[in-house]
Design a protein around this motif. Structure first.
Motif, PDB file in Angstrom:
ATOM      1  N   LEU A   3      86.257-121.947  21.318  1.00 13.86           N
ATOM      2  CA  LEU A   3      86.771-120.617  20.986  1.00 13.86           C
ATOM      3  C   LEU A   3      87.771-120.677  19.833  1.00 13.86           C
ATOM      4  O   LEU A   3      87.712-119.850  18.914  1.00 13.86           O
ATOM      5  CB  LEU A   3      87.411-119.972  22.211  1.00 13.86           C
ATOM      6  N   THR A   4      88.682-121.639  19.867  1.00 15.81           N
ATOM      7  CA  THR A   4      89.666-121.731  18.782  1.00 15.81           C
ATOM      8  C   THR A   4      88.981-122.081  17.458  1.00 15.81           C
ATOM      9  O   THR A   4      89.360-121.558  16.414  1.00 15.81           O
ATOM     10  CB  THR A   4      90.782-122.747  19.094  1.00 15.81           C
ATOM     11  N   THR A   5      87.957-122.926  17.499  1.00 16.50           N
ATOM     12  CA  THR A   5      87.234-123.266  16.267  1.00 16.50           C
ATOM     13  C   THR A   5      86.513-122.038  15.715  1.00 16.50           C
ATOM     14  O   THR A   5      86.522-121.801  14.505  1.00 16.50           O
ATOM     15  CB  THR A   5      86.236-124.410  16.517  1.00 16.50           C
ATOM     16  N   LEU A   6      85.898-121.236  16.586  1.00 20.40           N
ATOM     17  CA  LEU A   6      85.215-120.024  16.129  1.00 20.40           C
ATOM     18  C   LEU A   6      86.205-119.038  15.508  1.00 20.40           C
ATOM     19  O   LEU A   6      85.907-118.403  14.483  1.00 20.40           O
ATOM     20  CB  LEU A   6      84.463-119.364  17.280  1.00 20.40           C
ATOM     21  N   LEU A   7      87.391-118.920  16.095  1.00 22.27           N
ATOM     22  CA  LEU A   7      88.421-118.058  15.498  1.00 22.27           C
ATOM     23  C   LEU A   7      88.884-118.617  14.157  1.00 22.27           C
ATOM     24  O   LEU A   7      89.023-117.875  13.178  1.00 22.27           O
ATOM     25  CB  LEU A   7      89.612-117.916  16.451  1.00 22.27           C
ATOM     26  N   GLN A   8      89.117-119.915  14.117  1.00 16.04           N
ATOM     27  CA  GLN A   8      89.573-120.560  12.883  1.00 16.04           C
ATOM     28  C   GLN A   8      88.540-120.416  11.766  1.00 16.04           C
ATOM     29  O   GLN A   8      88.900-120.185  10.614  1.00 16.04           O
ATOM     30  CB  GLN A   8      89.854-122.034  13.143  1.00 16.04           C
ATOM     31  N   ARG A  40      86.492-118.024  11.390  1.00 16.78           N
ATOM     32  CA  ARG A  40      86.277-116.597  11.130  1.00 16.78           C
ATOM     33  C   ARG A  40      84.817-116.198  11.324  1.00 16.78           C
ATOM     34  O   ARG A  40      84.203-115.549  10.488  1.00 16.78           O
ATOM     35  CB  ARG A  40      86.715-116.224   9.709  1.00 16.78           C
ATOM     36  N   SER A  41      84.275-116.557  12.472  1.00 15.98           N
ATOM     37  CA  SER A  41      82.862-116.255  12.757  1.00 15.98           C
ATOM     38  C   SER A  41      82.719-114.869  13.368  1.00 15.98           C
ATOM     39  O   SER A  41      82.116-114.685  14.410  1.00 15.98           O
ATOM     40  CB  SER A  41      82.263-117.325  13.661  1.00 15.98           C
ATOM     41  N   PHE A  42      83.284-113.885  12.703  1.00 16.94           N
ATOM     42  CA  PHE A  42      83.289-112.505  13.181  1.00 16.94           C
ATOM     43  C   PHE A  42      82.087-111.731  12.668  1.00 16.94           C
ATOM     44  O   PHE A  42      81.526-112.046  11.629  1.00 16.94           O
ATOM     45  CB  PHE A  42      84.551-111.762  12.703  1.00 16.94           C
ATOM     46  N   GLY A  43      81.714-110.693  13.391  1.00 16.11           N
ATOM     47  CA  GLY A  43      80.659-109.786  12.961  1.00 16.11           C
ATOM     48  C   GLY A  43      80.918-108.413  13.539  1.00 16.11           C
ATOM     49  O   GLY A  43      81.857-108.209  14.297  1.00 16.11           O
ATOM     50  N   MET A  44      80.088-107.449  13.147  1.00 18.89           N
ATOM     51  CA  MET A  44      80.219-106.086  13.638  1.00 18.89           C
ATOM     52  C   MET A  44      78.983-105.730  14.447  1.00 18.89           C
ATOM     53  O   MET A  44      77.904-106.237  14.173  1.00 18.89           O
ATOM     54  CB  MET A  44      80.369-105.118  12.463  1.00 18.89           C
ATOM     55  N   LEU A  94      86.486-106.855  15.446  1.00 21.82           N
ATOM     56  CA  LEU A  94      85.174-107.455  15.218  1.00 21.82           C
ATOM     57  C   LEU A  94      84.742-108.258  16.437  1.00 21.82           C
ATOM     58  O   LEU A  94      85.515-108.469  17.363  1.00 21.82           O
ATOM     59  CB  LEU A  94      85.223-108.344  13.970  1.00 21.82           C
ATOM     60  N   TYR A  95      83.501-108.696  16.434  1.00 22.39           N
ATOM     61  CA  TYR A  95      82.921-109.430  17.552  1.00 22.39           C
ATOM     62  C   TYR A  95      82.613-110.864  17.159  1.00 22.39           C
ATOM     63  O   TYR A  95      82.417-111.161  15.976  1.00 22.39           O
ATOM     64  CB  TYR A  95      81.608-108.766  17.995  1.00 22.39           C
ATOM     65  N   ILE A  96      82.550-111.737  18.174  1.00 20.00           N
ATOM     66  CA  ILE A  96      82.069-113.106  17.988  1.00 20.00           C
ATOM     67  C   ILE A  96      80.918-113.301  18.965  1.00 20.00           C
ATOM     68  O   ILE A  96      81.070-113.046  20.163  1.00 20.00           O
ATOM     69  CB  ILE A  96      83.168-114.154  18.257  1.00 20.00           C
ATOM     70  N   ASP A  97      79.776-113.732  18.466  1.00 19.58           N
ATOM     71  CA  ASP A  97      78.623-113.987  19.318  1.00 19.58           C
ATOM     72  C   ASP A  97      78.813-115.358  19.966  1.00 19.58           C
ATOM     73  O   ASP A  97      78.714-116.390  19.308  1.00 19.58           O
ATOM     74  CB  ASP A  97      77.346-113.953  18.484  1.00 19.58           C
ATOM     75  N   LEU A  98      79.114-115.371  21.261  1.00 20.99           N
ATOM     76  CA  LEU A  98      79.400-116.618  21.968  1.00 20.99           C
ATOM     77  C   LEU A  98      78.142-117.316  22.486  1.00 20.99           C
ATOM     78  O   LEU A  98      78.195-118.483  22.873  1.00 20.99           O
ATOM     79  CB  LEU A  98      80.334-116.339  23.149  1.00 20.99           C
TER      80      LEU A  98
END
Length: 174
Positions: free
Chosen positions: A35-40, A42-46, A103-107
């Motif tokens: 999770l921290t790597t995805l935030l770092q 910036r793997s965001f989407g709409m 924004l969203y992150i596809d987990l």
């Protein structure tokens, strides 16, 4: 913003991932470092307005992600997630803007879809045996509909924690 807030307020190493579009059915688990790597990264989407659910399947009922700000938002390759090991960036070193919070992150690509689980009627003894035999750090507790109703960690099963839980529940029942 939800992921960021949760990571800021607790130290858990693993989290349940539920399908909020399908009655909160357990989808799997994801670890804190991912999770921290995805935030770092910036793997965001709409959310996509043209996503068409094909049926009631967990796999097909999801939020499709579009590029944000006319830039392509790629999935973070697994080798990048693993590259951070063992020095994952602490959540305190990651900043999320107000715009990014919406924004969203596809987990789904990063989720362990076969976590160890127990039903809510499982005995403490059985849960303890699973922790000992398999060396687990977390057990997801589900109800008969496979909805996540809680988690159990190793710390929850130490005698002091169990005694405190019994005392607390005893006071509520009085």
């Amino acid at each position: 913003g939800t992921i960021y807030d949760i990571l800021q307020t607790c130290e858990h190493g693993c989290f349940p991932v539920v399908d909020t579009e399908d009655k909160d059915i357990l989808f799997g688990t994801i670890n804190r470092n991912t999770l921290t790597t995805l935030l770092q990264q910036r793997s965001f989407g709409m959310p996509s307005n043209n996503a068409i659910p094909l049926n009631n399947s967990i796999v097909q009922n999801h939020i499709a992600l579009e590029p944000s700000d006319a830039k392509y938002v790629p999935l973070v390759p697994y080798k990048i997630v693993e590259r951070e090991y063992p020095r994952f960036t602490p959540i305190e070193d990651i900043k999320v803007t107000d715009t990014e919070r919406d924004l969203y992150i596809d987990l789904r690509p990063y989720t362990n879809t076969a976590p160890h689980t127990v039903k809510e009627t499982t005995s403490i003894t059985r849960a303890y045996e699973l922790f000992r035999a398999i060396g687990l750090r977390i057990l997801i507790v589900t109800n008969k509909y496979n909805q996540c109703v809680g988690t159990i960690t190793r710390d929850d099963l130490i005698p002091e924690a169990l005694a405190q839980d019994m005392i607390t529940k005893g006071r509520k029942d009085v």
